[in-house]
Design a protein around this motif. Structure first.
Motif, PDB file in Angstrom:
ATOM      1  N   GLU A  32     -13.051   3.177   5.068  1.00  0.00           N
ATOM      2  CA  GLU A  32     -14.112   2.607   5.891  1.00  0.00           C
ATOM      3  C   GLU A  32     -14.121   1.084   5.862  1.00  0.00           C
ATOM      4  O   GLU A  32     -14.984   0.460   6.464  1.00  0.00           O
ATOM      5  CB  GLU A  32     -15.471   3.147   5.423  1.00  0.00           C
ATOM      6  N   ALA A  33     -13.166   0.486   5.170  1.00  0.00           N
ATOM      7  CA  ALA A  33     -13.089  -0.972   5.085  1.00  0.00           C
ATOM      8  C   ALA A  33     -11.654  -1.420   5.368  1.00  0.00           C
ATOM      9  O   ALA A  33     -10.718  -0.615   5.339  1.00  0.00           O
ATOM     10  CB  ALA A  33     -13.542  -1.447   3.707  1.00  0.00           C
ATOM     11  N   GLU A  34     -11.489  -2.708   5.642  1.00  0.00           N
ATOM     12  CA  GLU A  34     -10.187  -3.249   6.029  1.00  0.00           C
ATOM     13  C   GLU A  34      -9.561  -4.137   4.954  1.00  0.00           C
ATOM     14  O   GLU A  34      -8.367  -4.410   5.005  1.00  0.00           O
ATOM     15  CB  GLU A  34     -10.333  -4.071   7.317  1.00  0.00           C
ATOM     16  N   ASP A  35     -10.355  -4.614   4.000  1.00  0.00           N
ATOM     17  CA  ASP A  35      -9.825  -5.558   3.020  1.00  0.00           C
ATOM     18  C   ASP A  35      -8.856  -4.864   2.069  1.00  0.00           C
ATOM     19  O   ASP A  35      -8.903  -3.648   1.864  1.00  0.00           O
ATOM     20  CB  ASP A  35     -10.965  -6.203   2.232  1.00  0.00           C
ATOM     21  N   ILE A  36      -7.973  -5.651   1.484  1.00  0.00           N
ATOM     22  CA  ILE A  36      -6.993  -5.111   0.554  1.00  0.00           C
ATOM     23  C   ILE A  36      -7.678  -4.689  -0.744  1.00  0.00           C
ATOM     24  O   ILE A  36      -8.638  -5.324  -1.190  1.00  0.00           O
ATOM     25  CB  ILE A  36      -5.878  -6.143   0.277  1.00  0.00           C
ATOM     26  N   VAL A  37      -7.210  -3.594  -1.334  1.00  0.00           N
ATOM     27  CA  VAL A  37      -7.739  -3.096  -2.602  1.00  0.00           C
ATOM     28  C   VAL A  37      -6.739  -3.434  -3.705  1.00  0.00           C
ATOM     29  O   VAL A  37      -5.549  -3.150  -3.582  1.00  0.00           O
ATOM     30  CB  VAL A  37      -7.957  -1.570  -2.560  1.00  0.00           C
ATOM     31  N   LYS A  38      -7.231  -4.070  -4.767  1.00  0.00           N
ATOM     32  CA  LYS A  38      -6.369  -4.404  -5.897  1.00  0.00           C
ATOM     33  C   LYS A  38      -6.627  -3.414  -7.028  1.00  0.00           C
ATOM     34  O   LYS A  38      -7.749  -3.306  -7.520  1.00  0.00           O
ATOM     35  CB  LYS A  38      -6.633  -5.837  -6.362  1.00  0.00           C
ATOM     36  N   ILE A  39      -5.599  -2.657  -7.390  1.00  0.00           N
ATOM     37  CA  ILE A  39      -5.737  -1.611  -8.400  1.00  0.00           C
ATOM     38  C   ILE A  39      -4.634  -1.742  -9.450  1.00  0.00           C
ATOM     39  O   ILE A  39      -3.605  -2.390  -9.231  1.00  0.00           O
ATOM     40  CB  ILE A  39      -5.679  -0.197  -7.785  1.00  0.00           C
ATOM     41  N   THR A  40      -4.877  -1.108 -10.588  1.00  0.00           N
ATOM     42  CA  THR A  40      -3.857  -0.972 -11.634  1.00  0.00           C
ATOM     43  C   THR A  40      -3.658   0.517 -11.904  1.00  0.00           C
ATOM     44  O   THR A  40      -4.627   1.260 -12.063  1.00  0.00           O
ATOM     45  CB  THR A  40      -4.278  -1.678 -12.930  1.00  0.00           C
ATOM     46  N   ILE A  41      -2.412   0.938 -11.914  1.00  0.00           N
ATOM     47  CA  ILE A  41      -2.075   2.325 -12.260  1.00  0.00           C
ATOM     48  C   ILE A  41      -1.304   2.299 -13.574  1.00  0.00           C
ATOM     49  O   ILE A  41      -0.246   1.663 -13.673  1.00  0.00           O
ATOM     50  CB  ILE A  41      -1.235   2.993 -11.161  1.00  0.00           C
ATOM     51  N   THR A  42      -1.851   2.964 -14.565  1.00  0.00           N
ATOM     52  CA  THR A  42      -1.231   3.012 -15.890  1.00  0.00           C
ATOM     53  C   THR A  42      -0.713   4.424 -16.155  1.00  0.00           C
ATOM     54  O   THR A  42      -1.468   5.396 -16.074  1.00  0.00           O
ATOM     55  CB  THR A  42      -2.237   2.615 -16.982  1.00  0.00           C
TER      56      THR A  42
END
Length: 346
Positions: A32-42
Motif C-alpha cells: 500500500e506504499a511506494e517507498d523503499i523498505v530497508k530490511i535485514t535477513i539473518t
C-alpha cells in the motif's frame, strides 16, 4: 459451439477443483506504499544458498527492520530457495527466495502475508545486477499503471546477515511480489489453473493490451495457453478469465546477460522486439495503441523518477521505451511489427 463447450468446462472447474478458493482480503500494508523498505535477513546463508535441488527445505531466519519512530521489529520466519532458471547455480550465485511467515505479523508492514516471493540480485559481485533488479521492478510498476489486474511489488534494500558468521553482511536491492492468491482476491476472483485456454478465450481486450505491453518491454518469454509467466483469474464463471503477467527478467528492457531468445522465434537478442499476440482488427489495435499513448509520459517518469537507477540505466531504459513509441507513430512500422507478425494460430 466449441466456445460454449469451453465455457461450460471453465464453469465446472470454477465450481470444483480447477480453482483455488481462499478467504476474503485482509489489510496488507506492504503493497500500500511506494517507498523503499530497508530490511535485514539473518540466516545461515551458506546452508540456504546451497539448497537448490528440486526437493528443497525451509531454513530458519529472522527478518528485522525499523518501524515508525525508530522502533525495531523482528519477525521469525523460514526461507527457501525458489525459481527455475534463476535457481540454477550456473545462472545466479544468489537465487530468488520464498519467505514463509510462521508467526503473527499483526501491526507490521508484513501483516496479512503468509508466503512472499523475493526477487534478488542474482550475481553478488556484479554491481550491474542491482540495475537489472530495478529494471524488472519498473516493468511491474508500468503494468500497474495500465490495470489493477496486476501483480503489485515493493522495492526493498536488503542486508543479508550470515548467522554462522562465515561471510560479511551483503547489502543489495530486491523486491517483493504480491502473492498470486492475494492478487486474485483483490480482483474479486480466483486463480484458474487450466492450461490450453486460447488467449482469445480470455478477456479479449486485455489479451491484446497484455501482448502489446510484452512487446513494448521486449518480452517473448510468456504464454497464456501454457500458463508460462501468466496467471488466469476468473471473476465470474459466465465471463472469460483475465490473464495477468509476471516474471520479466528475460525482457529486452531488463537485458540480463543470461537472457537468450528462443531460437525458433528468429530474433538474435532479447532486445529485438517481436509481437506474440494474435491478430486484431485495425480498430482493436488502435484502442490498445491509444491506451499506451496515454501512458507514455507516465512510463518515462517512472524511469526518470527512480532515484536508485544510475544515469546510464535511465538513459538506456528511456531510449528503449521511446523506440516503442517511434514504432507506434509510424504507420509502416505498425504494419510490419503488428499486422504482419500477429499470430493466427495457437
Amino acid at each position: 459451439m466449441m466456445y460454449s463447450l469451453r465455457l461450460l468446462l471453465i464453469t465446472f472447474l470454477f465450481l470444483t477443483s480447477g480453482i483455488r478458493v481462499f478467504a476474503q482480503d485482509t489489510r496488507r500494508p506492504l503493497f500500500e506504499a511506494e517507498d523503499i523498505v530497508k530490511i535485514t535477513i539473518t540466516a545461515n546463508m551458506e546452508s540456504l544458498l546451497k539448497d537448490r535441488e528440486e526437493e528443497r527445505s525451509y531454513h530458519p531466519a529472522v527478518l528485522s527492520y525499523t518501524q515508525g519512530e525508530g522502533n525495531s521489529v523482528e519477525i521469525p520466519l523460514r526461507l527457501r530457495v525458489r525459481g527455475n532458471f534463476r535457481r540454477q547455480k550456473s545462472t545466479c550465485d544468489f537465487p530468488p527466495l520464498l519467505l514463509n511467515f510462521d508467526t503473527l505479523t499483526q501491526n507490521t508492514i508484513f501483516e496479512g502475508q503468509n508466503k512472499l516471493k523475493l526477487v534478488t540480485h542474482c550475481k553478488t559481485k556484479s554491481k550491474g545486477f542491482d540495475q537489472y533488479v530495478l529494471a524488472e521492478y519498473l516493468i511491474y510498476k508500468m503494468y500497474n499503471q495500465l490495470t489493477d489486474s496486476s501483480f503489485r511489488v515493493r522495492l526493498v534494500q536488503v542486508v543479508y546477515q550470515d548467522s554462522a558468521g562465515k561471510s560479511e553482511p551483503l547489502e543489495k536491492f530486491g523486491f517483493f511480489i504480491e502473492d498470486e492468491d492475494q492478487v486474485a482476491t483483490r480482483m474479486g476472483g480466483r486463480i484458474l489453473e487450466v492450461t490450453n485456454v486460447h488467449p482469445d478465450k480470455t478477456n479479449y481486450i486485455w489479451a491484446n493490451h497484455l501482448a502489446v505491453f510484452e512487446y513494448m518491454v521486449g518480452n517473448t518469454d510468456w504464454s497464456i495457453s501454457g500458463l508460462h509467466n501468466i496467471r488466469l483469474v476468473m471473476m465470474n464463471p459466465a465471463e472469460p478469465p483475465v490473464a495477468v503477467p509476471y516474471d520479466f527478467d528475460w525482457a529486452g528492457f531488463v537485458n540480463t546477460p543470461y537472457a537468450l531468445p528462443n531460437p525458433e522465434l528468429g530474433i538474435v537478442s532479447v532486445k529485438d522486439r517481436l509481437f506474440r499476440g494474435f491478430c486484431r482488427t485495425e480498430e482493436e489495435f488502435a484502442a490498445s495503441f491509444q491506451l499506451f499513448q496515454q501512458k507514455k509520459e507516465v512510463f518515462l517518469q517512472l524511469i526518470e523518477g527512480n532515484e536508485w537507477l544510475d544515469s546510464k540505466s535511465k538513459t538506456s531504459l528511456s531510449k528503449y521505451i521511446l523506440q516503442f513509441y517511434d514504432i507506434l507513430d509510424n504507420p509502416k512500422s505498425v504494419d510490419r511489427e503488428f499486422y504482419q507478425n500477429c499470430r493466427t494460430t495457437k
